[in-house]
Design a protein around this motif. Structure first.
Motif, PDB file in Angstrom:
ATOM      1  N   PHE A 155     -13.705 -10.111   7.708  1.00  0.00           N
ATOM      2  CA  PHE A 155     -13.325 -11.429   8.537  1.00  0.00           C
ATOM      3  C   PHE A 155     -14.582 -11.794   9.489  1.00  0.00           C
ATOM      4  O   PHE A 155     -15.224 -10.874   9.768  1.00  0.00           O
ATOM      5  CB  PHE A 155     -12.078 -11.192   9.340  1.00  0.00           C
ATOM      6  N   ASP A 156     -14.578 -12.799   9.767  1.00  0.00           N
ATOM      7  CA  ASP A 156     -15.363 -13.449  10.815  1.00  0.00           C
ATOM      8  C   ASP A 156     -14.359 -14.286  11.850  1.00  0.00           C
ATOM      9  O   ASP A 156     -13.549 -15.088  11.114  1.00  0.00           O
ATOM     10  CB  ASP A 156     -16.256 -14.199  10.292  1.00  0.00           C
ATOM     11  N   PRO A 157     -14.384 -13.971  13.268  1.00  0.00           N
ATOM     12  CA  PRO A 157     -13.319 -14.764  13.792  1.00  0.00           C
ATOM     13  C   PRO A 157     -13.568 -16.307  13.978  1.00  0.00           C
ATOM     14  O   PRO A 157     -12.851 -17.057  14.473  1.00  0.00           O
ATOM     15  CB  PRO A 157     -13.621 -14.184  15.373  1.00  0.00           C
ATOM     16  N   ILE A 158     -14.608 -16.700  13.134  1.00  0.00           N
ATOM     17  CA  ILE A 158     -14.905 -18.029  13.098  1.00  0.00           C
ATOM     18  C   ILE A 158     -14.025 -18.789  12.398  1.00  0.00           C
ATOM     19  O   ILE A 158     -13.901 -20.024  12.248  1.00  0.00           O
ATOM     20  CB  ILE A 158     -16.667 -18.382  12.888  1.00  0.00           C
ATOM     21  N   SER A 159     -13.271 -18.092  11.258  1.00  0.00           N
ATOM     22  CA  SER A 159     -12.693 -18.527  10.228  1.00  0.00           C
ATOM     23  C   SER A 159     -11.025 -18.889  10.445  1.00  0.00           C
ATOM     24  O   SER A 159     -10.439 -17.718  10.807  1.00  0.00           O
ATOM     25  CB  SER A 159     -12.717 -17.711   9.022  1.00  0.00           C
ATOM     26  N   PRO A 160     -10.517 -19.927  10.600  1.00  0.00           N
ATOM     27  CA  PRO A 160      -9.196 -19.972  10.679  1.00  0.00           C
ATOM     28  C   PRO A 160      -8.423 -19.455   9.613  1.00  0.00           C
ATOM     29  O   PRO A 160      -7.231 -18.860  10.144  1.00  0.00           O
ATOM     30  CB  PRO A 160      -9.069 -21.549  10.781  1.00  0.00           C
ATOM     31  N   TYR A 161      -8.896 -19.497   8.621  1.00  0.00           N
ATOM     32  CA  TYR A 161      -8.152 -18.798   7.605  1.00  0.00           C
ATOM     33  C   TYR A 161      -8.051 -17.284   7.609  1.00  0.00           C
ATOM     34  O   TYR A 161      -6.945 -16.620   7.360  1.00  0.00           O
ATOM     35  CB  TYR A 161      -9.008 -19.210   6.212  1.00  0.00           C
ATOM     36  N   ALA A 162      -9.174 -16.739   8.095  1.00  0.00           N
ATOM     37  CA  ALA A 162      -8.993 -15.247   8.686  1.00  0.00           C
ATOM     38  C   ALA A 162      -8.055 -15.098   9.509  1.00  0.00           C
ATOM     39  O   ALA A 162      -7.179 -14.168   9.626  1.00  0.00           O
ATOM     40  CB  ALA A 162     -10.261 -14.681   9.062  1.00  0.00           C
TER      41      ALA A 162
END
Length: 216
Positions: free
Chosen positions: A8-15
């Protein structure tokens, strides 16, 4: 019990949405999770792709879709003041909180980082005071900006690329990659032993040869 890697990357709302939904989606499954923060931008660069928020029309759709998904799932999802933003401070903070030189950050650490971005009433994810407060709360064992921590993020991202990860969130189990929040039902079926996965259908589905190659 299966070990599940959650890239994951916290930039991703899907994540962020997948993180919140994971326990419910995998209820009844026997598994443990290793949370692996990776730099999504580096993965995109390695593959020669743009992120969803870098294409204007796709950007609009992404924000509308994640708002709908959050509404549908009964979750809070506040867009940060700026998006995309530089996630390196948060990614390094996550790795700085890892348990030991070979460990990964735990679920509580990851939850607080996601909430810092996506449950902050539209605040700036990279606001210096907010980042400092987050780090004070998490009390990482290592300095987030230290070279060993930076290297762990680089290594984790490169390992993800080598394993075939092309987007976030990605879930890996037994060498199989499940991409996106909408893959959670498929992942649950695999963990529960759905015979489809042992039938050869998984391998056969990826066997089609490309007929056209786009020139750049």
């Amino acid at each position: 019990m299966k070990t599940l890697s959650f890239y994951f990357d916290p930039i991703s709302p899907y994540a962020a949405l997948a993180f919140e939904r994971l326990p419910e989606a995998l209820a009844g499954c026997s598994y443990e999770v290793e949370y692996r923060p990776v730099l999504f931008a580096a993965i995109l660069h390695a593959l020669g792709q743009k992120g969803p928020a870098e294409i204007e029309s796709k950007r609009h759709w992404t924000y509308r879709q994640v708002a709908w998904l959050a509404h549908q799932q009964g979750q809070v999802l506040d867009l940060p003041a700026q998006h995309p933003f530089n996630p390196l401070p948060l990614l390094r903070t996550a790795w700085a909180c890892a348990s030991g030189p070979s460990g990964t950050p735990n679920r509580l650490v990851v939850e607080k980082i996601f909430h810092h971005v996506w449950r902050a009433a539209g605040a700036d994810a990279n606001d210096a005071a907010r980042l400092e407060a987050l780090r004070q709360d998490l009390a990482p064992a290592q300095a987030p900006e230290s070279e060993p921590v930076k290297q762990r993020l680089r290594d984790a991202t490169e390992q993800a690329i080598q394993r075939g990860v092309f987007g976030v969130p990605t879930f890996e189990v037994d060498g199989r990659l499940f991409w996106g929040q909408d893959a959670l039902p498929m992942l649950a079926a695999y963990l529960k032993g759905d015979p489809w996965f042992a039938s050869g259908a998984w391998e056969a589905a990826a066997g089609a040869r490309p007929g056209v190659a786009r020139r750049h």
